[in-house]
Structure formats: C-alpha cells, structure tokens
Write a protein that holds these residues in place. Structure first.
Motif, PDB file in Angstrom:
ATOM      1  N   ASN A  84      27.163  -7.958   6.522  1.00 10.27           N
ATOM      2  CA  ASN A  84      26.576  -8.107   7.596  1.00 10.27           C
ATOM      3  C   ASN A  84      25.899  -7.382   8.926  1.00 10.27           C
ATOM      4  O   ASN A  84      25.143  -8.151   9.254  1.00 10.27           O
ATOM      5  CB  ASN A  84      27.115  -9.264   8.446  1.00 10.27           C
ATOM      6  CG  ASN A  84      26.456 -10.822   7.187  1.00 10.27           C
ATOM      7  OD1 ASN A  84      25.897 -10.709   6.171  1.00 10.27           O
ATOM      8  ND2 ASN A  84      27.621 -11.748   7.253  1.00 10.27           N
ATOM      9  N   ASP A  85      26.554  -6.269   8.515  1.00 12.22           N
ATOM     10  CA  ASP A  85      26.270  -5.509  10.181  1.00 12.22           C
ATOM     11  C   ASP A  85      25.163  -4.606  10.220  1.00 12.22           C
ATOM     12  O   ASP A  85      24.339  -4.118  10.739  1.00 12.22           O
ATOM     13  CB  ASP A  85      27.340  -4.560  10.689  1.00 12.22           C
ATOM     14  CG  ASP A  85      28.807  -5.334  10.824  1.00 12.22           C
ATOM     15  OD1 ASP A  85      28.487  -6.492  11.023  1.00 12.22           O
ATOM     16  OD2 ASP A  85      29.823  -5.551  10.332  1.00 12.22           O
ATOM     17  N   ILE A  86      24.604  -4.492   8.711  1.00 13.73           N
ATOM     18  CA  ILE A  86      23.299  -3.637   8.251  1.00 13.73           C
ATOM     19  C   ILE A  86      23.475  -3.625   7.102  1.00 13.73           C
ATOM     20  O   ILE A  86      23.440  -4.742   5.775  1.00 13.73           O
ATOM     21  CB  ILE A  86      24.295  -2.058   7.846  1.00 13.73           C
ATOM     22  CG1 ILE A  86      25.131  -2.085   6.840  1.00 13.73           C
ATOM     23  CG2 ILE A  86      24.173  -1.813   9.585  1.00 13.73           C
ATOM     24  CD1 ILE A  86      24.801  -0.106   6.000  1.00 13.73           C
ATOM     25  N   LEU A 131      13.884  -0.920   6.815  1.00  8.69           N
ATOM     26  CA  LEU A 131      14.669  -1.824   7.334  1.00  8.69           C
ATOM     27  C   LEU A 131      16.172  -1.030   6.536  1.00  8.69           C
ATOM     28  O   LEU A 131      17.224  -1.739   7.344  1.00  8.69           O
ATOM     29  CB  LEU A 131      14.342  -3.287   6.368  1.00  8.69           C
ATOM     30  CG  LEU A 131      13.242  -4.226   7.267  1.00  8.69           C
ATOM     31  CD1 LEU A 131      13.191  -5.315   6.399  1.00  8.69           C
ATOM     32  CD2 LEU A 131      13.268  -4.184   8.788  1.00  8.69           C
ATOM     33  N   LEU A 132      15.857  -0.926   5.551  1.00  9.34           N
ATOM     34  CA  LEU A 132      17.958  -0.034   4.814  1.00  9.34           C
ATOM     35  C   LEU A 132      18.529   0.459   5.809  1.00  9.34           C
ATOM     36  O   LEU A 132      17.938   1.165   6.447  1.00  9.34           O
ATOM     37  CB  LEU A 132      17.689   0.309   3.531  1.00  9.34           C
ATOM     38  CG  LEU A 132      17.170  -0.728   2.435  1.00  9.34           C
ATOM     39  CD1 LEU A 132      17.071   0.180   0.758  1.00  9.34           C
ATOM     40  CD2 LEU A 132      17.859  -1.811   2.433  1.00  9.34           C
ATOM     41  N   GLY A 133      19.867   0.425   5.843  1.00  5.32           N
ATOM     42  CA  GLY A 133      21.041   0.920   7.135  1.00  5.32           C
ATOM     43  C   GLY A 133      20.271   0.316   8.159  1.00  5.32           C
ATOM     44  O   GLY A 133      21.387   0.987   9.011  1.00  5.32           O
ATOM     45  N   GLU A 155      18.494 -11.460  13.191  1.00  3.37           N
ATOM     46  CA  GLU A 155      19.826 -11.546  11.890  1.00  3.37           C
ATOM     47  C   GLU A 155      19.834 -11.090  10.335  1.00  3.37           C
ATOM     48  O   GLU A 155      19.232 -10.922  10.147  1.00  3.37           O
ATOM     49  CB  GLU A 155      19.726 -12.722  12.337  1.00  3.37           C
ATOM     50  CG  GLU A 155      20.650 -13.550  12.045  1.00  3.37           C
ATOM     51  CD  GLU A 155      20.771 -15.440  11.584  1.00  3.37           C
ATOM     52  OE1 GLU A 155      21.732 -15.842  10.546  1.00  3.37           O
ATOM     53  OE2 GLU A 155      20.227 -15.781  11.654  1.00  3.37           O
ATOM     54  N   ILE A 156      21.071 -10.719  10.470  1.00  4.95           N
ATOM     55  CA  ILE A 156      21.183  -9.980   9.160  1.00  4.95           C
ATOM     56  C   ILE A 156      22.384 -10.998   8.392  1.00  4.95           C
ATOM     57  O   ILE A 156      23.324 -11.434   9.306  1.00  4.95           O
ATOM     58  CB  ILE A 156      22.085  -8.642   8.970  1.00  4.95           C
ATOM     59  CG1 ILE A 156      20.680  -7.720   9.848  1.00  4.95           C
ATOM     60  CG2 ILE A 156      22.030  -7.582   7.361  1.00  4.95           C
ATOM     61  CD1 ILE A 156      21.602  -6.235   9.988  1.00  4.95           C
ATOM     62  N   LYS A 157      21.768 -11.459   7.382  1.00  4.29           N
ATOM     63  CA  LYS A 157      23.355 -12.632   6.370  1.00  4.29           C
ATOM     64  C   LYS A 157      23.166 -12.260   5.663  1.00  4.29           C
ATOM     65  O   LYS A 157      22.242 -11.656   4.349  1.00  4.29           O
ATOM     66  CB  LYS A 157      22.893 -14.000   7.199  1.00  4.29           C
ATOM     67  CG  LYS A 157      21.529 -14.888   6.671  1.00  4.29           C
ATOM     68  CD  LYS A 157      21.255 -15.371   7.140  1.00  4.29           C
ATOM     69  CE  LYS A 157      19.678 -16.116   6.894  1.00  4.29           C
ATOM     70  NZ  LYS A 157      19.397 -17.961   7.039  1.00  4.29           N
TER      71      LYS A 157
END
Length: 158
Positions: A84-86, A131-133, A155-157
């Motif tokens: 969920n961090d990257i 968006l990756l990374g 937000e990343i989930k």
C-alpha cells in the motif's frame, strides 16, 4: 521465443477460468446443436444457418485457444504482495485529476484484464505505466498520446 507473461489479479484469473469453462461445457454444446439442426435442413451449400453456426463454432474454438494460452502463461498477483506504500499491479488508487478537477479511482491490472470503462487500467497503458512505483501524496505528470495528464495520488489500497 518465450511467451509473454500474462499478469492477472486473482479476480481476473477466476473470471478467465469461468469463461473458459463456460465455452467448453455450455457454448460448444449449443453450437453443436445449431450445426446439427442446420444439417437437418438439407443442402449445406446454401444454408445460412449452417454457415453462421460454423463461424460461431470457429470463434468459440479460437477464444478457447486464446484463454488456455493466457492461463498457461498467467502470473497471478497475490493480494498479500501488493504494497500500500507504492503503486503496483493490483493496487487501487484514488487520484485527483487536475485537468477535470475531480477525484478518480483506478485499479491497476494486467493488460488481459483491462476495462477502462469500469476503472481497470492496464499496467502497460500510458497512465497505468506512469503511475507504477509512485507513492501517496506525489504529483505525477504522465505523457499520453492526447497530451500531458497531471494527477495527485491521494490513496493507495489493495
């Protein structure tokens, strides 16, 4: 030549397996019945129903081959491995789109599962790849064929 890996989420894998099963067990039988009925009508050289059923049969068999190949080369993304961090394949991201001044949400999936109209974008598409990374809070500018897009990652989930 090595075959290309097909990246799938668990949900995408299940969906493909269900489609393959349906094609093999239900659709094949339906088309075989259509062909049998059309044959019963006599002369096949001018039988439109027979031609249509044979064409449908060819499409089904072709799709079965494609699905089997994709499943053979599938690399399933484990939800437990999604960080969920990257942003990575399997992530769902909430973004602020500066151009349209609105919140958008995308799930990053493999190209075989991509369905942009339902918020599933490919990791190989310009936006998905761009968006990756990246991490939450970052501003990302992505070059696309239609110009630059600017997003804030909110937000990343999983």
């Amino acid at each position: 030549m090595a075959e290309k890996k097909v990246i799938l989420t668990y949900e995408g894998l299940k969906k493909m397996e269900e489609e393959l099963e349906n094609l093999k067990t239900v659709r094949r039988k339906e088309v075989a019945e259509k062909i049998k009925e059309a044959r019963g009508q006599g002369d096949l050289s001018e039988n439109a129903e027979y031609d249509a059923a044979k064409e449908e049969q060819a499409e089904i068999e072709s799709r079965i081959v494609v699905l089997e190949k994709m499943l053979r080369n599938a690399e399933v993304i484990d939800d437990d491995e999604v960080n969920n961090d990257i942003i990575s394949v399997g992530s769902t991201v909430k973004l602020y789109d500066f151009e349209f001044e609105e919140e958008v949400e995308y799930s990053i999936v493999g190209s075989a599962e991509a369905d942009p109209m339902n918020g599933k974008i490919s990791n190989e598409s310009p936006v998905g790849l761009g968006l990756l990374g990246h991490k939450s809070g970052e501003i990302v500018i992505i070059e696309t064929p239609s110009g630059e897009l600017k997003f804030r990652i909110d937000e990343i989930k999983k």
